[in-house]
Design a protein around this motif. Sequence first.
Motif, PDB file in Angstrom:
ATOM      1  N   PRO A  10       0.767  -1.268   0.053  1.00  0.00           N
ATOM      2  CA  PRO A  10       0.048  -0.167  -0.073  1.00  0.00           C
ATOM      3  C   PRO A  10       0.678   1.329   0.051  1.00  0.00           C
ATOM      4  N   TYR A  11       2.079   1.342   0.346  1.00  0.00           N
ATOM      5  CA  TYR A  11       2.877   2.421   0.543  1.00  0.00           C
ATOM      6  C   TYR A  11       3.440   2.626  -0.773  1.00  0.00           C
ATOM      7  N   VAL A  12       3.798   1.628  -1.481  1.00  0.00           N
ATOM      8  CA  VAL A  12       4.462   1.609  -2.812  1.00  0.00           C
ATOM      9  C   VAL A  12       3.378   2.284  -3.728  1.00  0.00           C
ATOM     10  N   ASP A  13       2.170   1.717  -3.690  1.00  0.00           N
ATOM     11  CA  ASP A  13       1.041   2.294  -4.385  1.00  0.00           C
ATOM     12  C   ASP A  13       0.872   3.776  -4.084  1.00  0.00           C
ATOM     13  N   ASP A  14       0.787   4.287  -2.967  1.00  0.00           N
ATOM     14  CA  ASP A  14       0.507   5.539  -2.424  1.00  0.00           C
ATOM     15  C   ASP A  14       1.924   6.365  -3.199  1.00  0.00           C
ATOM     16  N   PHE A  15       3.054   5.908  -3.077  1.00  0.00           N
ATOM     17  CA  PHE A  15       4.119   6.486  -3.686  1.00  0.00           C
ATOM     18  C   PHE A  15       3.951   6.876  -5.077  1.00  0.00           C
ATOM     19  N   ARG A  17       1.229   6.755  -6.820  1.00  0.00           N
ATOM     20  CA  ARG A  17       0.322   7.879  -7.254  1.00  0.00           C
ATOM     21  C   ARG A  17       0.688   9.166  -6.868  1.00  0.00           C
ATOM     22  N   TYR A  18       1.467   9.528  -5.741  1.00  0.00           N
ATOM     23  CA  TYR A  18       2.127  10.841  -5.550  1.00  0.00           C
ATOM     24  C   TYR A  18       3.066  11.204  -6.591  1.00  0.00           C
ATOM     25  N   LYS A  20       2.657  10.318  -9.758  1.00  0.00           N
ATOM     26  CA  LYS A  20       2.216  10.663 -11.025  1.00  0.00           C
ATOM     27  C   LYS A  20       1.441  11.950 -10.759  1.00  0.00           C
ATOM     28  N   ALA A  21       1.017  12.325  -9.653  1.00  0.00           N
ATOM     29  CA  ALA A  21       0.493  13.751  -9.430  1.00  0.00           C
ATOM     30  C   ALA A  21       1.647  14.959  -9.293  1.00  0.00           C
ATOM     31  N   HIS A  22       2.876  14.573  -9.466  1.00  0.00           N
ATOM     32  CA  HIS A  22       3.708  15.607  -9.446  1.00  0.00           C
ATOM     33  C   HIS A  22       4.834  15.119 -10.324  1.00  0.00           C
ATOM     34  N   PRO A  23       4.461  15.334 -11.701  1.00  0.00           N
ATOM     35  CA  PRO A  23       5.416  15.024 -12.679  1.00  0.00           C
ATOM     36  C   PRO A  23       6.710  16.026 -12.954  1.00  0.00           C
ATOM     37  N   ASN A  24       6.655  16.981 -11.923  1.00  0.00           N
ATOM     38  CA  ASN A  24       7.663  18.143 -12.092  1.00  0.00           C
ATOM     39  C   ASN A  24       8.886  17.637 -11.088  1.00  0.00           C
ATOM     40  N   LEU A  25       8.592  16.668 -10.552  1.00  0.00           N
ATOM     41  CA  LEU A  25       9.526  16.006  -9.431  1.00  0.00           C
ATOM     42  C   LEU A  25      10.224  14.635 -10.050  1.00  0.00           C
ATOM     43  N   THR A  26      11.398  14.433  -9.775  1.00  0.00           N
ATOM     44  CA  THR A  26      12.045  13.247 -10.178  1.00  0.00           C
ATOM     45  C   THR A  26      12.348  12.466  -8.648  1.00  0.00           C
ATOM     46  N   PHE A  27      11.955  11.130  -8.941  1.00  0.00           N
ATOM     47  CA  PHE A  27      12.093  10.199  -7.625  1.00  0.00           C
ATOM     48  C   PHE A  27      13.106   8.965  -7.922  1.00  0.00           C
ATOM     49  N   LEU A  28      14.257   9.248  -7.068  1.00  0.00           N
ATOM     50  CA  LEU A  28      15.190   7.770  -7.233  1.00  0.00           C
ATOM     51  C   LEU A  28      14.757   7.009  -6.212  1.00  0.00           C
ATOM     52  N   VAL A  29      14.287   5.586  -6.824  1.00  0.00           N
ATOM     53  CA  VAL A  29      14.054   4.684  -5.701  1.00  0.00           C
ATOM     54  C   VAL A  29      15.394   3.956  -5.412  1.00  0.00           C
ATOM     55  N   THR A  30      15.042   3.601  -4.191  1.00  0.00           N
ATOM     56  CA  THR A  30      16.449   2.895  -3.461  1.00  0.00           C
ATOM     57  C   THR A  30      15.751   1.349  -3.318  1.00  0.00           C
ATOM     58  N   ARG A  31      16.687   0.384  -3.043  1.00  0.00           N
ATOM     59  CA  ARG A  31      16.229  -1.165  -2.931  1.00  0.00           C
ATOM     60  C   ARG A  31      15.551  -0.889  -1.551  1.00  0.00           C
ATOM     61  N   ILE A  32      14.343  -0.800  -1.320  1.00  0.00           N
ATOM     62  CA  ILE A  32      13.730  -0.770  -0.098  1.00  0.00           C
ATOM     63  C   ILE A  32      13.476  -2.225   0.263  1.00  0.00           C
ATOM     64  N   ASN A  50       4.013  -0.942 -11.679  1.00  0.00           N
ATOM     65  CA  ASN A  50       3.244   0.147 -12.153  1.00  0.00           C
ATOM     66  C   ASN A  50       4.016   1.369 -12.222  1.00  0.00           C
ATOM     67  N   ALA A  51       5.405   1.502 -11.644  1.00  0.00           N
ATOM     68  CA  ALA A  51       6.361   2.549 -11.842  1.00  0.00           C
ATOM     69  C   ALA A  51       6.959   2.569 -13.261  1.00  0.00           C
ATOM     70  N   LEU A  52       6.997   1.459 -13.876  1.00  0.00           N
ATOM     71  CA  LEU A  52       7.640   1.390 -15.164  1.00  0.00           C
ATOM     72  C   LEU A  52       7.189   2.469 -16.346  1.00  0.00           C
ATOM     73  N   LYS A  53       5.777   2.555 -16.270  1.00  0.00           N
ATOM     74  CA  LYS A  53       5.443   3.879 -17.022  1.00  0.00           C
ATOM     75  C   LYS A  53       5.234   5.092 -16.371  1.00  0.00           C
ATOM     76  N   VAL A  54       5.772   5.343 -15.386  1.00  0.00           N
ATOM     77  CA  VAL A  54       5.972   6.782 -14.970  1.00  0.00           C
ATOM     78  C   VAL A  54       7.320   7.348 -15.061  1.00  0.00           C
ATOM     79  N   ASP A  55       7.446   8.160 -15.893  1.00  0.00           N
ATOM     80  CA  ASP A  55       8.727   8.752 -16.305  1.00  0.00           C
ATOM     81  C   ASP A  55       9.388   9.366 -15.402  1.00  0.00           C
ATOM     82  N   ASN A  56       8.784   9.956 -14.168  1.00  0.00           N
ATOM     83  CA  ASN A  56       9.611  10.497 -13.463  1.00  0.00           C
ATOM     84  C   ASN A  56      10.025   9.669 -12.025  1.00  0.00           C
ATOM     85  N   ILE A  57      10.100   8.328 -12.186  1.00  0.00           N
ATOM     86  CA  ILE A  57      10.356   7.511 -11.177  1.00  0.00           C
ATOM     87  C   ILE A  57      11.622   6.599 -11.833  1.00  0.00           C
ATOM     88  N   ILE A  58      12.629   6.504 -11.211  1.00  0.00           N
ATOM     89  CA  ILE A  58      13.700   5.984 -11.411  1.00  0.00           C
ATOM     90  C   ILE A  58      13.846   4.801 -10.480  1.00  0.00           C
TER      91      ILE A  58
END
Length: 110
Positions: A10-15, A17-18, A20-32, A50-58
């Motif tokens: 649920p926390y990953v899903d919330d992340f 969604r967040y 996607k709602a903030h395309p002006n930000l870039t998110f570098l994901v760690t190996r949580i 589902n993050a694969l299709k979100v351009d601002n999630i690395i």
Amino acid sequence: MQGGVDTIKPYVDDFIRYAKAHPNLTFLVTRIGCGIAGFRDKDIAPLFKNALKVDNIILPEAFVDCLAEWLIESKRPTVYGPPEWFDRLKETIPQPKERGFLRNLFKKKK
């Protein structure tokens, strides 16, 4: 860590969604969860499919590699995109993996 992968989902899903709602930000994901918590990349990576299709999630390269294998083994790419993505993915996997190769498969064509 208390709980399993389902506790994290649920926390990953919330992340996602967040992000996607903030395309002006870039998110570098760690190996949580893949350190002290003791999960493996192949346990956590599918949570980020589902993050694969979100351009601002690395995503970490280890997650991308696991997702590529997961998509092929489960034959699920048609759920996330047109069937030709699956063919392109199968062609790419045996070749040397370059950074971001899977993300490029999911980029929108202009």
